[in-house]
Write a protein that holds these residues in place. Structure first.
Motif, short mmCIF file in Angstrom:
data_model
loop_
_atom_site.label_atom_id
_atom_site.label_comp_id
_atom_site.label_asym_id
_atom_site.label_seq_id
_atom_site.Cartn_x
_atom_site.Cartn_y
_atom_site.Cartn_z
N VAL A 188 50.16 73.20 24.33
CA VAL A 188 48.77 73.78 23.95
C VAL A 188 49.16 74.92 23.05
N GLN A 189 50.09 75.66 23.05
CA GLN A 189 50.45 76.65 22.10
C GLN A 189 51.12 75.92 20.81
N ALA A 190 51.66 75.05 20.94
CA ALA A 190 52.29 74.58 19.70
C ALA A 190 51.07 73.80 18.75
N VAL A 191 50.41 72.95 19.50
CA VAL A 191 49.27 72.11 19.06
C VAL A 191 48.22 73.40 18.20
N ALA A 192 47.88 74.33 19.05
CA ALA A 192 46.94 75.31 18.36
C ALA A 192 47.37 76.04 17.32
N ASN A 193 48.85 76.06 17.17
CA ASN A 193 49.36 76.91 16.03
C ASN A 193 49.94 75.80 14.99
N ASN A 194 49.61 74.47 14.93
CA ASN A 194 49.88 73.36 13.93
C ASN A 194 51.35 73.35 14.03
N LYS A 195 52.05 73.41 15.15
CA LYS A 195 53.73 73.37 15.32
C LYS A 195 53.80 72.05 16.01
N PRO A 196 55.15 71.33 15.70
CA PRO A 196 55.46 70.13 16.59
C PRO A 196 55.67 70.34 18.18
N ILE A 197 55.56 69.54 18.91
CA ILE A 197 55.94 69.78 20.28
C ILE A 197 57.17 68.75 20.75
N ASP A 198 57.96 69.10 21.37
CA ASP A 198 59.32 68.50 21.82
C ASP A 198 58.73 67.50 22.96
N VAL A 199 59.08 66.13 22.79
CA VAL A 199 58.74 65.37 23.73
C VAL A 199 59.95 64.62 24.33
N TYR A 200 60.17 65.05 25.58
CA TYR A 200 61.65 64.49 26.01
C TYR A 200 61.54 63.12 26.51
N ASN A 201 62.82 62.56 26.47
CA ASN A 201 62.97 61.14 26.91
C ASN A 201 61.91 59.91 26.04
N TYR A 202 61.45 60.46 24.74
CA TYR A 202 60.75 59.74 23.84
C TYR A 202 59.19 59.37 24.56
N GLY A 203 58.98 60.48 25.46
CA GLY A 203 57.49 60.35 25.99
C GLY A 203 57.66 59.42 27.33
N ASN A 204 58.61 58.89 27.61
CA ASN A 204 58.73 57.97 28.75
C ASN A 204 59.08 58.72 30.21
N MET A 205 58.04 59.58 30.60
CA MET A 205 58.27 60.22 31.60
C MET A 205 56.60 60.43 32.40
N GLN A 206 56.82 60.62 33.47
CA GLN A 206 55.37 60.81 34.57
C GLN A 206 55.30 62.09 35.23
N ARG A 207 54.47 62.71 35.61
CA ARG A 207 54.45 64.04 36.08
C ARG A 207 53.16 63.94 37.10
N ASP A 208 53.10 64.48 38.27
CA ASP A 208 52.31 64.70 39.33
C ASP A 208 51.58 66.02 39.14
N PHE A 209 50.89 66.32 37.93
CA PHE A 209 50.12 67.62 37.52
C PHE A 209 49.12 67.89 38.73
N THR A 210 49.42 69.31 39.01
CA THR A 210 48.71 69.47 40.08
C THR A 210 47.93 71.18 39.77
N TYR A 211 46.67 71.17 39.84
CA TYR A 211 45.71 72.29 39.23
C TYR A 211 45.98 73.34 40.22
N ILE A 212 46.04 74.58 39.75
CA ILE A 212 46.41 75.88 40.36
C ILE A 212 45.48 76.06 41.47
N ASP A 213 44.12 75.72 41.57
CA ASP A 213 43.10 76.23 42.56
C ASP A 213 43.26 75.21 43.56
N ASP A 214 43.96 73.91 43.49
CA ASP A 214 44.30 73.13 44.53
C ASP A 214 45.56 73.39 45.27
#
Length: 329
Positions: free
Chosen positions: A197-223
């Motif tokens: 979010v910080q990079a995109v907001a500031n028009n900078k590139p983001i580092d995407v590891y394993n060429y994007g071939n990754m999965q994450r179980d993102f869990t929201y803080i309230d949960d």
């Protein structure tokens, strides 16, 4: 109830303290405000807590054995929620001794305090990283986790073993929570979603590891906080029957969304929330990283009647709104 929350200026500790204070509990929070990430963000979280009735803060390092001993001598706690730790997988490759001091020696100091002062329940943060090289999904707490692939993960597995030993030896009820990629407002700047979010907001590139071939179980803080609070009120019993061997008052839970998301799809959600396209810097897999995380939360649902479920789009929208407000973007 009077609750000790370690790492109270941290992401999860801050949100937990807010929730428990709103429920009328007394919170005694400790933190060493280390500079692993922006100290000003930690101070800003504390500034939100300090005016609230029932909140007390002490600057204290987990590895300060005398300080932790005196803390337990001078205060009485019904429950301890231990969230303080040296975080980060990649940082553990550069500064391994910080992990030994905080996550091993520091956790031992907390265990000793709980043991000697009749704490009713110790709830402590573990991590999905303990699953390491496991390939079976979803990850279940009954899985073998003897193959960590980072020192950070090894220290979290060690915490689980240490806690079990104290539960067995001293009948101390302990519950370990394996958190899965927690995100949301007031989050950690070292986490991928924050960096993206910080990079995109500031028009900078983001580092995407394993060429994007990754999965994450993102869990929201309230949960995550809902899970922690429910578990706090349910100390494990010495006669629970979830294993064939251990009869100690000890339990582990996954706290995850039970819904892994492809990294590229995750980036698309961020792009939509910001209304901007990301410039992607595709990179190989980093040492210590895992390809996928995916939480089995059947035990959590069975024991406390809850499973995380905040949709990713909703959670990221809330984070982006906080980011805009906090950083004036």
């Amino acid at each position: 109830m009077k609750i000790l929350v370690t790492g109270v200026a941290g992401f999860i500790g801050f949100h937990l303290a807010q929730r428990l204070l709103a429920e009328g509990m007394q919170i005694y929070g400790i933190d060493n405000l280390n500079d692993y990430y922006d100290v000003n963000l930690k101070k800003a979280r504390l500034a939100q807590l300090e005016p609230l009735a029932g909140f007390t803060f002490q600057f204290l390092d987990l590895s300060d054995r005398l300080g932790i001993t005196q803390l337990f001598q001078n205060q009485t706690f019904d429950c301890v929620v231990h969230l303080a730790a040296q975080a980060g997988v990649r940082y553990s490759l550069q500064n391994p001794f910080a992990y030994a001091d905080s996550n091993l020696s520091g956790f031992l100091n907390i265990l000793e305090g709980c043991r000697h002062h009749q704490v009713n329940h110790l709830v402590f943060a573990s991590s999905s990283s303990v699953y390491g090289a496991n390939t079976k999904v979803p990850f279940a707490t009954s899985d073998n986790v003897d193959h960590p692939i980072s020192l950070y993960a090894a220290t979290k597995k060690a915490n689980e073993l240490m806690a079990h030993a104290y539960s067995h030896l001293y009948n101390l009820p302990t519950t370990g929570l394996r958190f899965f990629t927690v995100y949301g407002p007031w989050g950690r700047p070292d986490m991928a979603y924050f960096k993206f979010v910080q990079a995109v907001a500031n028009n900078k590139p983001i580092d995407v590891y394993n060429y994007g071939n990754m999965q994450r179980d993102f869990t929201y803080i309230d949960d995550v906080i809902e899970g922690v609070v429910r578990v706090m009120h349910k100390p494990p019993l010495a006669d629970h029957q979830d294993t064939l061997i251990s009869k100690a008052p000890y339990k582990l839970y996954n706290i995850g969304n039970n819904s892994p998301v492809e990294l590229m799809a995750f980036i698309e959600v961020i792009e939509k929330a910001l209304g901007k396209q990301a410039k992607k810097n595709l990179l190989p897999m980093q040492p210590g990283d895992v390809y996928s995380t995916y939480a089995d939360v059947d035990d959590l649902m069975q024991d406390v009647g809850f499973k995380p479920g905040t949709p990713l789009e909703e959670g990221i929208e809330r984070f982006v709104q906080w980011y805009r407000d906090y950083y004036g973007y």
